[in-house]
Design an enzyme around this catalytic site. Structure first.
Site, mmCIF file in Angstrom:
data_model
loop_
_atom_site.group_PDB
_atom_site.id
_atom_site.type_symbol
_atom_site.label_atom_id
_atom_site.label_comp_id
_atom_site.label_asym_id
_atom_site.label_seq_id
_atom_site.Cartn_x
_atom_site.Cartn_y
_atom_site.Cartn_z
ATOM 1 N N ARG A 148 0.788 -1.167 -0.124
ATOM 2 C CA ARG A 148 0.001 0.097 -0.045
ATOM 3 C C ARG A 148 0.952 1.190 -0.027
ATOM 4 O O ARG A 148 0.582 2.211 -0.757
ATOM 5 C CB ARG A 148 -0.876 -0.230 1.085
ATOM 6 C CG ARG A 148 -2.080 1.040 1.176
ATOM 7 C CD ARG A 148 -3.028 0.764 2.156
ATOM 8 N NE ARG A 148 -2.434 1.071 3.707
ATOM 9 C CZ ARG A 148 -3.426 0.873 4.710
ATOM 10 N NH1 ARG A 148 -4.492 0.619 4.382
ATOM 11 N NH2 ARG A 148 -2.483 1.114 5.748
ATOM 12 N N LYS A 174 -2.576 6.840 1.073
ATOM 13 C CA LYS A 174 -2.384 7.249 2.361
ATOM 14 C C LYS A 174 -1.410 8.303 2.453
ATOM 15 O O LYS A 174 -0.235 8.200 2.482
ATOM 16 C CB LYS A 174 -2.248 5.934 3.212
ATOM 17 C CG LYS A 174 -2.065 6.149 4.766
ATOM 18 C CD LYS A 174 -2.099 4.643 5.455
ATOM 19 C CE LYS A 174 -2.209 4.988 7.062
ATOM 20 N NZ LYS A 174 -3.265 5.581 7.504
ATOM 21 N N GLU A 220 -16.021 6.527 5.505
ATOM 22 C CA GLU A 220 -15.125 5.658 6.657
ATOM 23 C C GLU A 220 -15.218 6.863 7.906
ATOM 24 O O GLU A 220 -15.815 7.854 7.618
ATOM 25 C CB GLU A 220 -13.756 5.426 5.972
ATOM 26 C CG GLU A 220 -12.904 7.076 5.627
ATOM 27 C CD GLU A 220 -11.565 6.611 5.024
ATOM 28 O OE1 GLU A 220 -11.001 5.603 5.250
ATOM 29 O OE2 GLU A 220 -11.054 7.657 4.381
#
Ligand code: PXG
Length: 290
Positions: free
Chosen positions: A50, A149, A182
């Site tokens: 990721r 991220k 989220e």
């Protein structure tokens, strides 16, 4: 405490980054949050993949291979001698002239911080959490992909401030159409009968590593797992609701905007998924010391 900084382990007080680093000036960079459980790094490959995907999405070249990054993470944990820890790899664009063009930056800055983990008190899981819906919406994929991220967490921080102001543990962030995306640092799930449902990532959610583990756990326990959009209505009318994240692991939500979820207490499906999650963290992981 030893911090990895551009290929070297340095004392934390000596670990310094330039004020001209574009990570500082523009939030131009990416990071990860990883747990070490009893001397094993949990889902190291998924986190490193990721990190590299996030970097790719912003055209940031990490000056290490994936294998070197994994070894650097393991070496930094070893240097700190912690069997249970929180690991924070950060890769920023690096120092460069003012101006947001990344071409001004010759080389990325790579930092790996290892810290002791502050586990949440057991009461938190026994009682469940109260959450609110934030007025701050999660940005849409056409603005910035929530799958990156990145070092830009202002969108989440504004929602976190709303939660704090309301005395809630977390804030649910909606996408621009009003669907649940989220929370500020966690993914959201609802349980309805034998179905365990979480929003698809395209609403503006990070593909959480814990989210993947919770989905595997739910399937293992015989539940039907679905990625479907839903609104806060489905949260407070659900049988159960829970959050997943590296820090929180699997945590029951019992209250949404002042309304009780289900019976207003943690439910059996959430507890079973949490137990299974704990069993997986106890059984898996890349050993720090071989
Ligand atoms: N959504 C967002 C926006 C996150 O930042 C998650 C979901 C859950 O993903 P994982 O892979 O952890 O299951 C996150 C994770 C920190 C910290 O120090 C933040 C996260 C994880 C660990 C530590 O604030 N965010």
């Amino acid at each position: 405490m030893q911090v990895y900084l551009n290929g070297e382990l340095v004392e934390a007080s000596e670990a310094r980054v330039s004020v001209f680093d574009h990570g500082f000036l523009y939030g131009d960079g990416v990071f990860e949050g990883i747990r070490v459980y009893d001397g094993r790094v949990f889902r190291l490959d998924a986190h490193v993949d990721r990190l590299f995907d996030s970097a790719k999405a912003i055209e940031l070249t990490i000056p290490l291979t994936r294998a070197e990054m994994k070894e650097a993470i393991l070496a930094t944990v070893r240097a700190n001698g912690l069997r249970d820890a929180y690991v924070r790899p950060v890769v920023s664009r690096g120092p460069g002239a003012l101006g947001l063009d990344p071409q001004n930056c010759a080389r990325a800055t790579v930092v790996i911080i290892v810290d002791s983990i502050k586990v949440y008190p057991e009461e938190f899981y026994l009682k469940g959490l109260k959450v609110i819906t934030a007025a701050t919406r999660r940005y849409s994929p056409d603005v910035l992909s929530a799958r990156i991220k990145s070092l830009n967490y202002l969108n989440n921080i504004l929602a976190k401030l709303e939660a704090r102001r309301a005395g809630a543990a977390e804030a649910v962030m909606l996408d621009r159409n009003g669907y649940v995306a989220e929370c500020t640092a966690d993914n959201v799930f609802v349980v309805r009968g034998d179905k365990v449902i979480t929003p698809p990532t395209h609403v503006g959610a990070l593909r959480g590593v814990t989210r993947d583990v919770a989905m595997e756990a739910a399937r293992h326990l015989g539940y039907e797992v679905r990625e479907e959009v839903f609104t806060v209505f489905e949260m407070f009318t659900a049988d159960e609701c829970f959050l997943t994240g590296t820090a929180v692991e699997v945590a029951p939500v019992v209250w949404v905007d002042g309304k009780a979820v289900g019976q207003g207490a943690p439910g059996p499906v959430t507890l079973a998924i949490r137990q299974r999650f704990r069993a997986v963290t106890a059984a898996e992981g890349t050993p720090v010391w071989s």
